[in-house]
Design an enzyme around this catalytic site. Structure first.
Site: not given
Ligand SMILES: Cc1ncc(COP(=O)(O)O)c(C=O)c1O
Length: 425
Positions: A120, A220, A245
């Site tokens: 990511w 992030d 999530k």
């Protein structure tokens, strides 16, 4: 009604399970919200009911994560991927305005430092590279992208050691002498299963002290949001997380931004040498309008609000959530270490401090002539374990232990692993 879910253990990496009591309440509210006779998705986003939902969510989030008043909080759309772009666009504008205010005569492209620890953060830095390309061939780029540290050579199974960071600035750099727009890291790499340890003294901890206070830090937190406290929350310029999530259904993203970085990007554009910022991505617009600049994803925000309330009042707040998550991860890693001793399974991440609490990645040790991974997955499926196949880019197995995954589910998985080991050792 809840019996439908009892025999299933959902370890999905996202979208992932939501707490069953929250879903019951959400289902009811879809039909009739708070006795209004209208479903929550049928209410005006500008009405008093929805305003109360957003404000309640923000207040509970502030409490859970100890977010200070120096920071704005808002809900938006576009997921983590949109934030790969939004962080660059907004922070280049604020950097440009700050430099101009300090009397910069001639534009020098600033540097953006990326810490690349997995898929990511790789994607985020790739997006930054795309966005800083000069508008005219041969012209100066809007910024230079610098990789301050990367664990790619390890296959993204470790975290950088403190001495491996090569930032574009010195820890004692003065604001007038430095030209770094921000430093970026991904706290938890969902695909690879590496997470920066929360303990600032642990090996592999993010080196906040090497970044001078005037250089913004962006994180992030998509896959570890509200799983435990955020170390140095106040030190961050931007923290963002897609909801799907730990927080709620896919469709909304939470962004936390230090208020002095909420700038008018049109003003920056007029100075030149910054990319234009679409209005729906401008942090100032989103924050000034309290998440309601345009029609927000009302249902995703509503369920997120319910989850926040549930964590705060039913799960012991961040302290309770942290304790449960620590236990769940410890039990599973211990089972994997036992399995590795018998040469049956092995955790992908060996560096203990780098092991993610949220995404536990491992492999089934291959034996000649046997497809043991297939056997492990088939047995798991039979026992009700769902969505534990590793990400298609790296293979193997991944069990995601987000907040709504119960300790009972983890215990059941540990038992399955122990039995599998016994049968194959
Ligand atoms: C850590 C992390 N960042 C960013 C993303 C991208 O998020 P989205 O799919 O919401 O754009 C993900 C998705 O799983 C992620 O896990």
């Amino acid at each position: 009604m809840s019996s439908e879910r009892v025999d299933i253990h959902n370890f999905a990496a996202g979208p992932s399970p939501l707490p069953t009591p929250v879903l019951h309440k959400a289902a009811q509210s879809l039909l009739n919200y708070n006795g209004t006779g209208m479903g929550v998705c049928e209410l005006s986003h500008r009405g008093k009911e929805f305003k109360a939902i957003v404000e309640g969510a923000e207040a509970n989030l502030r409490t859970l994560l100890a977010i200070p008043d120096t920071h704005a909080v808002f809900f938006t759309q576009g997921g983590g991927t949109q934030q790969f772009s939004s962080t660059v666009l907004n922070l280049l504008s604020s950097h440009r305005l700050r430099k101009a205010a300090h009397g910069e005569k001639e534009f020098v492209p600033p540097t953006i430092d990326y810490v690349v620890t997995g898929s990511w953060s790789s994607k985020a830095s790739a997006e930054a590279k795309r966005l800083v390309v000069p508008p005219v061939p041969g012209a100066q780029p809007f910024a230079k992208i610098h990789v301050a540290a990367t664990t790619k050579p390890s296959g993204f199974n470790t975290l950088p050691a403190r001495e491996q960071y090569e930032f574009s600035f010195k820890p004692d750099a003065k604001e007038e002498d430095s030209n770094t727009a921000f430093v970026y890291y991904c706290e938890n790499e969902t695909i690879n299963g590496v997470e920066f340890p929360a303990d600032a003294d642990a090996h592999g901890a993010f080196p906040f002290d090497l970044v001078p206070a005037h250089i913004p830090i962006v994180a992030d937190y998509s896959s570890s949001f509200i799983s435990r406290p955020i170390p140095h929350v106040e030190r961050h310029a931007v923290i963002y997380a897609g909801a799907q999530k730990n927080l709620g259904p896919a469709g909304t993203t939470v962004v936390i931004v230090r208020k002095d970085l909420l700038v008018d990007t049109t003003e920056a554009s007029l100075l030149g040498n910054v990319p234009a910022v679409p209005i729906e991505l401008e942090y100032k617009t989103l924050a000034d309008n309290g998440s309601l600049y345009n029609t927000p994803p009302v249902f995703a925000i509503y369920v997120s609000a319910l989850v926040l309330e549930y964590l705060l009042h039913e799960k012991g707040g961040i302290k309770g959530v942290t304790a449960t998550n620590e236990r769940k991860a410890r039990k599973l890693y211990e089972a994997l270490d036992r399995a590795e001793e018998k040469n049956v399974l092995k955790a992908k991440v060996k560096q203990l401090e780098a092991r993610s609490w949220m995404n536990v990645t491992f492999e089934v040790v291959a034996k000649e002539g046997e497809d043991r991974e297939k056997e492990f997955l088939a047995g798991a499926e039979k026992q009700g374990f769902r969505q534990i196949k590793g990400h298609r880019s790296i293979g193997g197995i991944r069990a995601s232990l987000y907040n709504a995954v119960t300790e009972e589910s983890v215990d059941a998985l540990v038992q399955y692993i122990d039995e599998f080991v016994k049968a194959h050792a």
